[in-house]
Design an enzyme around this catalytic site. Structure first.
Site, short mmCIF file in Angstrom:
data_model
loop_
_atom_site.label_atom_id
_atom_site.label_comp_id
_atom_site.label_asym_id
_atom_site.label_seq_id
_atom_site.Cartn_x
_atom_site.Cartn_y
_atom_site.Cartn_z
N SER A 110 -2.75 -7.70 3.01
CA SER A 110 -2.96 -7.59 4.45
C SER A 110 -3.28 -8.95 5.04
O SER A 110 -2.83 -9.30 6.13
CB SER A 110 -4.11 -6.62 4.74
OG SER A 110 -3.79 -5.33 4.27
N HIS A 139 0.84 -1.20 0.00
CA HIS A 139 0.00 0.00 0.00
C HIS A 139 0.88 1.26 0.00
O HIS A 139 0.59 2.22 -0.73
CB HIS A 139 -0.87 0.06 1.27
CG HIS A 139 -1.86 -1.05 1.41
ND1 HIS A 139 -1.95 -1.82 2.55
CD2 HIS A 139 -2.81 -1.52 0.57
CE1 HIS A 139 -2.93 -2.70 2.42
NE2 HIS A 139 -3.46 -2.56 1.22
N ARG A 175 -1.99 -5.80 -8.33
CA ARG A 175 -0.84 -6.67 -8.08
C ARG A 175 -0.64 -7.68 -9.20
O ARG A 175 0.47 -8.01 -9.55
CB ARG A 175 -1.03 -7.43 -6.76
CG ARG A 175 -0.83 -6.57 -5.55
CD ARG A 175 -1.33 -7.26 -4.33
NE ARG A 175 -2.74 -7.54 -4.45
CZ ARG A 175 -3.54 -7.94 -3.48
NH1 ARG A 175 -3.04 -8.13 -2.30
NH2 ARG A 175 -4.81 -8.15 -3.68
#
Ligand code: PNS
Length: 166
Positions: free
Chosen positions: A128, A17, A90
């Site tokens: 995450s 991020h 990604r």
């Protein structure tokens, strides 16, 4: 002045991020990192904790603000005078979901544009969820998240109900 919003759950913020935040902050005049207050998910960190961690991790970037929002992203953006959404991609697996969100947001407000940035290759595997999985079982995450998040994860898993001051 071009104001952009980088929305997400950020539970917690990772170096992936932060790579997007740093690069987008060089492209837009102002970047608002906006944490979604989502009552249907059970996050590891509260919204207040996620905002505090993001503020700590972005304090060196003068044109970056951290905020939280509830409801529709396009309505939050209207309130904040922002016209650009920044998202990180990604891999191709992100594409379908991100395209759906970009198109629904365009449908809701045609004046808003979504800008996709490719995540730097060293973070293309990072999420995450994977960070939480590794940290939960005591694995090393110091090359995946900033020091304040390493400490917050350590404290949260050591004492799930306790505070995460840093
Ligand atoms: O980090 P995430 O969980 O992939 O982020 C998803 C987010 C917050 C960008 C998305 O869920 C969102 O914008 N939610 C706000 C509600 C909304 O506007 N929904 C319609 C567009 S998906």
């Amino acid at each position: 002045m071009t104001v952009a919003v980088y929305p997400g759950s950020f539970d917690p913020v990772t170096y992936g991020h932060l790579d997007i935040v740093e690069r987008a902050s060089r492209v837009f005049d102002r970047l608002i990192v906006a944490v979604l207050i989502n009552r249907s998910k059970t996050p590891l960190f509260t919204v207040e904790e996620r905002v505090a961690l993001l503020k700590e991790a972005t304090k060196h970037l003068a044109n970056v603000e951290v905020d939280s929002f509830t409801g529709l992203l396009v309505e939050y953006m209207r309130r904040r005078g922002a016209r650009a959404i920044v998202k990180g991609l990604r891999a191709v697996t992100d594409f379908e979901y991100e395209m759906q969100m970009a198109l629904i947001n365009k449908n809701l407000d045609p004046s808003i544009e979504t800008f996709f940035m490719m995540t730097s290759k060293e973070y293309s595997f990072l999420s995450s969820s994977i960070v939480k999985e590794v940290a939960r079982y005591g694995g090393r995450v110091d090359d995946l998240v900033p020091p304040c998040v390493v400490e917050a994860l350590r404290r949260r898993f050591a004492d799930p109900g306790g505070p995460i001051e840093f």
